[in-house]
Design a protein around this motif. Structure first.
Motif, PDB file in Angstrom:
ATOM      1  N   GLU A  59      43.994   6.509  24.100  1.00 62.78           N
ATOM      2  CA  GLU A  59      43.550   5.157  23.741  1.00 62.78           C
ATOM      3  C   GLU A  59      44.404   4.660  22.587  1.00 62.78           C
ATOM      4  O   GLU A  59      44.728   5.427  21.683  1.00 62.78           O
ATOM      5  CB  GLU A  59      42.073   5.234  23.327  1.00 62.78           C
ATOM      6  CG  GLU A  59      41.426   3.914  22.994  1.00 62.78           C
ATOM      7  CD  GLU A  59      39.974   4.124  22.585  1.00 62.78           C
ATOM      8  OE1 GLU A  59      39.158   4.488  23.456  1.00 62.78           O
ATOM      9  OE2 GLU A  59      39.679   3.950  21.397  1.00 62.78           O
ATOM     10  N   THR A  61      44.566   1.316  19.976  1.00 65.11           N
ATOM     11  CA  THR A  61      44.091   0.025  19.476  1.00 65.11           C
ATOM     12  C   THR A  61      44.879  -0.324  18.224  1.00 65.11           C
ATOM     13  O   THR A  61      45.743   0.435  17.793  1.00 65.11           O
ATOM     14  CB  THR A  61      42.577   0.069  19.164  1.00 65.11           C
ATOM     15  OG1 THR A  61      42.348   0.971  18.081  1.00 65.11           O
ATOM     16  CG2 THR A  61      41.761   0.494  20.379  1.00 65.11           C
ATOM     17  N   GLN A  62      44.551  -1.456  17.630  1.00 64.22           N
ATOM     18  CA  GLN A  62      45.326  -1.922  16.480  1.00 64.22           C
ATOM     19  C   GLN A  62      45.294  -0.943  15.305  1.00 64.22           C
ATOM     20  O   GLN A  62      46.304  -0.704  14.671  1.00 64.22           O
ATOM     21  CB  GLN A  62      44.811  -3.294  16.022  1.00 64.22           C
ATOM     22  CG  GLN A  62      45.638  -3.889  14.900  1.00 64.22           C
ATOM     23  CD  GLN A  62      45.179  -5.294  14.542  1.00 64.22           C
ATOM     24  OE1 GLN A  62      44.254  -5.826  15.107  1.00 64.22           O
ATOM     25  NE2 GLN A  62      45.850  -5.883  13.574  1.00 64.22           N
TER      26      GLN A  62
END
Length: 148
Positions: A59, A61-62
């Motif tokens: 995963e 994300t930012q």
């Protein structure tokens, strides 16, 4: 006067500073070989003089990444391949083990004794295991990267 040997009279206290220091060390150990630009699903190997890690980005994300790490061991019927899933928090500069091969959700503290015989500080112990798992070399290098 009677002495009580009841372990509940002196409950386990989490040493948060010690735990955060460990997660910070793990973060900086991983940062040496964690690519800045990486797509979810990419796999690579990190090789050092003392071992090799298989890494997969689960995963992205930012501010966080979820990374699966396995370490090569000699094929054996007695030893499973060490494997952990680690949440990397780039904003806090921490890396914390979320799951281990046999534990799918780590709790901060476990009662002891318990049915699975986890340590009271099992979460700390698994993160200390990650620190040992990452000790493959001071000059680890990514040897191949691919999407899976």
């Amino acid at each position: 006067m009677t002495l009580s040997l009841n372990h509940r009279s002196n409950p386990y206290q989490v040493d948060v500073s010690r735990f955060l220091a460990l997660c910070t060390r793990n973060y900086f150990n991983m940062l040496r070989w964690l690519p800045a630009e990486c797509e979810q699903g990419e796999c690579w190997q990190v090789e050092g003089d003392f071992g090799c890690l298989d890494v997969k980005l689960l995963e992205n994300t930012q501010y966080t990444q979820l990374v699966e790490i396995k370490r090569h061991v000699e094929a054996s019927q007695y030893i499973d391949t060490p494997k952990v899933v680690v949440r990397v928090y780039h904003d806090a500069k921490l890396a914390e083990v979320l799951t281990s091969r046999q534990i799918y959700r780590l709790r901060a503290v476990y009662d002891y004794p318990n049915i699975r015989m986890y340590h009271r500080d099992e979460k700390y112990q698994v993160n200390a295991f990650l620190e040992e798992l990452l000790k493959i070399d001071n000059h680890a290098r990514v040897i191949c990267q691919s999407a899976s």
